[in-house]
Scaffold this active site. Structure first.
Site, PDB file in Angstrom:
ATOM      1  CG  ASN A  98     -11.267 -23.232  22.187  1.00 22.28           C
ATOM      2  OD1 ASN A  98     -12.182 -22.900  21.426  1.00 22.28           O
ATOM      3  ND2 ASN A  98     -10.337 -22.394  22.598  1.00 22.28           N
TER       4      ASN A  98
ATOM      5  CB  CYS B  11     -10.191 -19.969  19.737  1.00 21.70           C
ATOM      6  SG  CYS B  11      -9.208 -18.470  19.960  1.00 21.70           S
TER       7      CYS B  11
ATOM      8  N   GLY C  93     -17.617 -10.112  28.141  1.00 22.52           N
ATOM      9  CA  GLY C  93     -18.085  -9.182  29.169  1.00 22.52           C
ATOM     10  C   GLY C  93     -19.578  -8.893  29.049  1.00 22.52           C
TER      11      GLY C  93
ATOM     12  N   GLY D 175     -15.904 -15.401  33.284  1.00 21.30           N
ATOM     13  CA  GLY D 175     -14.635 -15.077  32.638  1.00 21.30           C
ATOM     14  C   GLY D 175     -14.154 -13.675  32.950  1.00 21.30           C
TER      15      GLY D 175
HETATM   16  C1  LIG Z   1      -8.437 -12.951  27.771  1.00 17.10           C
HETATM   17  C2  LIG Z   1      -9.319 -14.095  27.401  1.00 17.10           C
HETATM   18  C3  LIG Z   1      -8.771 -15.329  27.077  1.00 17.10           C
HETATM   19  C4  LIG Z   1      -9.599 -16.411  26.723  1.00 17.10           C
HETATM   20  N1  LIG Z   1      -9.029 -17.626  26.437  1.00 17.10           N
HETATM   21  C5  LIG Z   1      -9.832 -18.681  26.140  1.00 17.10           C
HETATM   22  C6  LIG Z   1      -9.271 -19.973  25.895  1.00 17.10           C
HETATM   23  O1  LIG Z   1      -8.064 -20.195  26.000  1.00 17.10           O
HETATM   24  N2  LIG Z   1     -10.118 -20.980  25.546  1.00 17.10           N
HETATM   25  C7  LIG Z   1     -11.486 -20.791  25.468  1.00 17.10           C
HETATM   26  O2  LIG Z   1     -12.221 -21.727  25.159  1.00 17.10           O
HETATM   27  N3  LIG Z   1     -12.051 -19.585  25.728  1.00 17.10           N
HETATM   28  C8  LIG Z   1     -11.248 -18.539  26.064  1.00 17.10           C
HETATM   29  N4  LIG Z   1     -11.806 -17.322  26.343  1.00 17.10           N
HETATM   30  C9  LIG Z   1     -13.291 -17.168  26.301  1.00 17.10           C
HETATM   31  C10 LIG Z   1     -13.898 -17.249  27.713  1.00 17.10           C
HETATM   32  O3  LIG Z   1     -13.621 -18.477  28.326  1.00 17.10           O
HETATM   33  C11 LIG Z   1     -15.430 -17.017  27.656  1.00 17.10           C
HETATM   34  O4  LIG Z   1     -16.000 -17.987  26.809  1.00 17.10           O
HETATM   35  C12 LIG Z   1     -15.817 -15.642  27.115  1.00 17.10           C
HETATM   36  O5  LIG Z   1     -14.892 -14.660  27.548  1.00 17.10           O
HETATM   37  C13 LIG Z   1     -17.234 -15.224  27.526  1.00 17.10           C
HETATM   38  O6  LIG Z   1     -17.373 -15.168  28.933  1.00 17.10           O
HETATM   39  P1  LIG Z   1     -17.161 -13.805  29.795  1.00 17.10           P
HETATM   40  O7  LIG Z   1     -17.970 -12.736  29.124  1.00 17.10           O
HETATM   41  O8  LIG Z   1     -17.607 -14.146  31.187  1.00 17.10           O
HETATM   42  O9  LIG Z   1     -15.688 -13.493  29.740  1.00 17.10           O
HETATM   43  C14 LIG Z   1     -11.005 -16.240  26.691  1.00 17.10           C
HETATM   44  C15 LIG Z   1     -11.565 -14.982  27.017  1.00 17.10           C
HETATM   45  C16 LIG Z   1     -10.744 -13.928  27.369  1.00 17.10           C
HETATM   46  C17 LIG Z   1     -11.384 -12.602  27.734  1.00 17.10           C
END
Ligand SMILES: Cc1cc2nc3c(=O)[nH]c(=O)nc-3n(C[C@H](O)[C@H](O)[C@H](O)COP(=O)(O)O)c2cc1C
Length: 315
Positions: free
Chosen positions: A129, A132, A219, A267
């Site tokens: 990662n 972030c 999202g 996610g």
């Molecule tokens: C509540 C939440 C916590 C997340 N925590 C992490 C994390 O710990 N490490 C990471 O690399 N990405 C984290 N993400 C990012 C997701 O893994 C993903 O890259 C991002 O949400 C886009 O995908 P999605 O639209 O399907 O959620 C997090 C996303 C959300 C919504």
């Protein structure tokens, strides 16, 4: 069509299918085991782990937005040692394929995490990662620069035999050049995208809705931008791409794969429908049958831009 082959290769790692649970949206995996048979997923990506436990940001940490959500959790987590002791044995028993998302405040922390996890039984790959947007230290500081990305990936590659998958941020001007830097440093694959830096304000109080002021947008709202970024990276690098950003149904999975993703992560959709996985698999199989495609791998990067480019040039 029977006998559709969904197996997917990420470096030396073979996945049962291309569907992975995205970091931070599926706990440590074990929490979902009553609802989802983890052996039906390609892989489970853990919540981001630092060396030590972290409490994350104070509330409010999540805000709903049109077709998406904004979060600033602040990488709350149990730390790598508790993960290995408390979660990994259960994940091994459940037969999960485990990709561990690691976060460092310094280069040395990333390297130390990679070392520790390489010795742990049941770890199949490392997702790095460097993206972030919600914490001040580390993370995105590396992922926003070509040198930072190169340095982290090459340092980790020196200490692990596991596939190394840097997770890229969309909060840069040219994500393909960052992907190239990761490839040059020896990455086995890249994953993208992490969340988009964003903000929401309560107009009555005129205060930011998140305690951290800004957070990461995820999202369906981000999906077309993420698809474009996967497409751009596919043209720039040869290693596999794991695509994500707003996937909510099988059509979305297929869109990312046609754009160039070898595998995908889901996610935010988990929060809406924890039972999404079997629907995604059914929809993918149905599509492949209708199009007489025997292997999902044959779909990757098959977007046909030829006529579009001609129109662009002639206009
Ligand atoms: C509540 C939440 C916590 C997340 N925590 C992490 C994390 O710990 N490490 C990471 O690399 N990405 C984290 N993400 C990012 C997701 O893994 C993903 O890259 C991002 O949400 C886009 O995908 P999605 O639209 O399907 O959620 C997090 C996303 C959300 C919504």
């Amino acid at each position: 069509m029977s006998g559709i082959d969904l197996t997917t290769r990420i470096g030396s790692l073979e996945l049962r299918n291309p569907l992975m649970a995205a970091s931070g949206c599926f706990g440590y995996g074990v929490e979902y085991a009553d609802a989802v048979d983890l052996t039906t997923l390609g892989a489970v990506v853990s919540k981001g782990l630092f060396l030590k436990e972290r409490s994350g940001h104070p509330p409010q940490r999540i805000v709903e937005t049109p077709s998406g959500m904004l979060n600033a959790i602040g990488l709350q987590g149990i730390g790598v040692h508790r993960y290995i002791k408390e979660k990994l044995p259960e994940l091994r028993r459940l037969g999960a394929t485990n990709v561990i998302n690691i976060c460092g405040s310094t280069l040395d922390e990333y390297v130390e995490l990679a070392r520790i996890l390489s010795d742990a039984e049941g770890v199949h790959a490392l997702e790095i990662n460097i993206s972030c947007p919600n914490i001040k230290e580390g993370g995105i500081t590396f992922g926003c620069s070509l040198h930072g990305t190169f340095d982290v990936v090459s340092a980790i590659k020196k200490v692990t035999h596991l596939p190394v998958i840097p997770k890229l941020t969309p909060n840069v001007t040219d994500v393909a050049s960052i992907a190239k830097s990761a490839e040059d440093a020896g990455a086995d694959a890249v994953s993208l995208v992490n969340t988009f830096l964003a903000m929401a304000i309560d107009v009555e109080t005129r205060r930011p809705k998140l305690s951290n002021i800004v957070g990461g947008l995820s999202g369906p709202a981000i999906r077309p931008i993420a698809v474009r970024m996967v497409y751009e990276c596919r043209r720039a690098i040869k290693i596999p791409i794991i695509g994500m950003g707003g996937i909510a149904n099988a059509t979305d999975v297929l869109e990312f794969m046609i754009a160039g993703a070898t595998a995908v992560q889901v996610g935010t959709a988990n929060f809406v429908d924890p039972f999404i996985w079997s629907k995604l698999l059914d929809g993918m199989r149905d599509y492949l049958t209708r199009h007489s495609i025997a292997r999902i791998a044959d779909l990757v990067g098959t977007v046909d831009t030829s006529t579009r480019e001609k129109q662009w040039i002639s206009s």
